[in-house]
Design a protein around this motif. Structure first.
Motif, PDB file in Angstrom:
ATOM      1  N   ALA A   1       7.079   1.597  -3.657  1.00 22.94           N
ATOM      2  CA  ALA A   1       6.082   0.523  -3.647  1.00 22.94           C
ATOM      3  C   ALA A   1       6.102  -0.247  -4.965  1.00 22.94           C
TER       4      ALA A   1
ATOM      5  N   SER B   1       4.370   2.272   2.219  1.00 20.63           N
ATOM      6  CA  SER B   1       5.330   3.358   1.993  1.00 20.63           C
ATOM      7  C   SER B   1       4.562   4.596   1.560  1.00 20.63           C
ATOM      8  N   ASN B   2       5.154   5.760   1.827  1.00 28.51           N
ATOM      9  CA  ASN B   2       4.566   7.000   1.325  1.00 28.51           C
ATOM     10  C   ASN B   2       5.154   7.393  -0.025  1.00 28.51           C
ATOM     11  N   ASP B   3       5.978   6.533  -0.609  1.00 27.85           N
ATOM     12  CA  ASP B   3       6.608   6.785  -1.903  1.00 27.85           C
ATOM     13  C   ASP B   3       6.120   5.735  -2.898  1.00 27.85           C
ATOM     14  N   GLY B   4       5.377   6.179  -3.920  1.00 26.74           N
ATOM     15  CA  GLY B   4       4.820   5.246  -4.891  1.00 26.74           C
ATOM     16  C   GLY B   4       5.875   4.510  -5.682  1.00 26.74           C
TER      17      GLY B   4
ATOM     18  N   ARG C   1      -1.453   0.665  -8.131  1.00 28.92           N
ATOM     19  CA  ARG C   1      -0.646   1.835  -8.494  1.00 28.92           C
ATOM     20  C   ARG C   1      -1.237   2.533  -9.706  1.00 28.92           C
TER      21      ARG C   1
ATOM     22  N   CYS D   1       0.833  -1.210   0.000  1.00 29.98           N
ATOM     23  CA  CYS D   1       0.000   0.000   0.000  1.00 29.98           C
ATOM     24  C   CYS D   1       0.867   1.259   0.000  1.00 29.98           C
ATOM     25  N   ILE D   2       0.295   2.311  -0.549  1.00 26.81           N
ATOM     26  CA  ILE D   2       0.980   3.602  -0.648  1.00 26.81           C
ATOM     27  C   ILE D   2       0.170   4.629   0.114  1.00 26.81           C
TER      28      ILE D   2
ATOM     29  N   VAL E   1       0.551  -4.672  -5.864  1.00 22.51           N
ATOM     30  CA  VAL E   1       0.475  -3.247  -5.567  1.00 22.51           C
ATOM     31  C   VAL E   1      -0.616  -2.614  -6.414  1.00 22.51           C
TER      32      VAL E   1
ATOM     33  N   GLU F   1      -0.692   8.181   0.682  1.00 17.85           N
ATOM     34  CA  GLU F   1      -0.595   9.488   0.037  1.00 17.85           C
ATOM     35  C   GLU F   1      -1.735  10.380   0.515  1.00 17.85           C
TER      36      GLU F   1
END
Length: 294
Positions: A226, A220-223, A239, A190-191, A237, A193
């Motif tokens: 991920a 993570s907060n970074d796509g 995305r 998961c991302i 993922v 954001e």
């Protein structure tokens, strides 16, 4: 007499959460900025802001003064364009804010093309984790995802679906999910954001609707991080299409549950209302709409 720097000071204060944040934007020290603010308040005979070490808030007079300053700065910056030659050259400074990943991969190359078309224009690309609503002194902002309300206008640049993907190695080891319910048996990436509930996935296929609460194996907060985890076989993922389309084309990722649709995340350009929109912003808007349509 009020100087242009005073106008910029007021506008920056209105867009900053603290005196320190405003000082960073103006590239001065907090004590120097505090002194400039006191001098401006003395000149006007008004209290413009209430401030302490962590928080800054404008008074009613301060908010009105900042609005008037923003209008004056916009008029001053647009003044050279009113005298521009018939060859339609653009001058001045254009500031665009965008998310890190999309800004780096998609917007930066397009701005390079835009700069060649308008060589006398000074371009600033400010990459941020949350460019909206934290726009600071930007003239335009790239935003990905839904937007509930805004004082600016959203122009959709591209429709952007979200795709569920995994690497061939992962799918060979764990199997290919054929229904949404089977995702509970898989490692999900998961991302995080903005303020979205990233572990709540909404799916639809025709009239069928599904809502899943995901227990992420990795977050993570970074796509881009991920996506790379998924390419390394660590899980599935969800995305944005723009980020995984190349990996799917090369075979590094495979789209799964392709007959189901997830919530989309349209790519929008946030611009001021028409009366505050400069010729520079108008030109950028037209250019990005044409380029991303291609």
């Amino acid at each position: 007499m009020i100087a242009i720097d005073d106008l910029r000071l007021a506008v920056t204060l209105a867009r900053s959460e603290s005196l320190s944040a405003a000082a960073r934007i103006l590239n001065v020290s907090p004590p120097a900025l505090s002194m400039r603010l006191r001098k401006l308040e003395t000149l006007l005979g008004l209290t413009l802001a209430n401030r302490d070490a962590r928080r800054l808030s404008l008074t009613a007079d301060g908010e009105r003064f900042a609005r008037e300053c923003a209008l004056l700065l916009e008029q001053l910056e647009a003044l050279p364009e009113s005298f521009k030659q018939q060859d339609d050259r653009l001058t001045g400074t254009l500031r665009l804010a965008a998310p890190f990943g999309y800004g780096r991969q998609r917007i930066a190359p397009l701005l390079a093309r835009f700069a060649k078309v308008h060589p006398q224009l000074c371009l600033h690309l400010d990459l941020r984790e949350t460019p909206w609503p934290d726009r600071h002194d930007s003239d335009a902002v790239i935003h990905i995802g839904s937007l509930n309300d805004s004082s600016w206008i959203a122009r959709t640049l591209a429709h952007n679906d979200r795709w569920l993907c995994a690497s061939p190695a992962y799918l060979e080891q764990h199997g290919v999910p054929s229904t949404p319910d089977q995702l509970a048996e898989h490692r999900c990436i998961c991302i995080r954001e903005n303020d979205e509930d990233v572990t709540l996935w909404h799916l639809r296929k025709g009239q069928a609707r599904k809502t899943l609460r995901i227990e992420p194996a990795l977050l993570s907060n970074d796509g881009s991080v991920a996506r790379r985890w998924a390419e390394q076989g660590l899980g599935v993922v969800l995305r944005s299409q723009w980020d995984v389309s190349d990996a799917i084309a090369t075979g590094n990722l495979i789209r799964v549950l392709a007959d189901w649709q997830f919530d989309s995340a349209p790519i929008s350009l946030m611009v001021p209302s028409r009366k505050l929109r400069s010729a520079r912003v108008q030109a950028l808007m037209a250019f990005l709409e044409d380029a991303l349509r291609e």
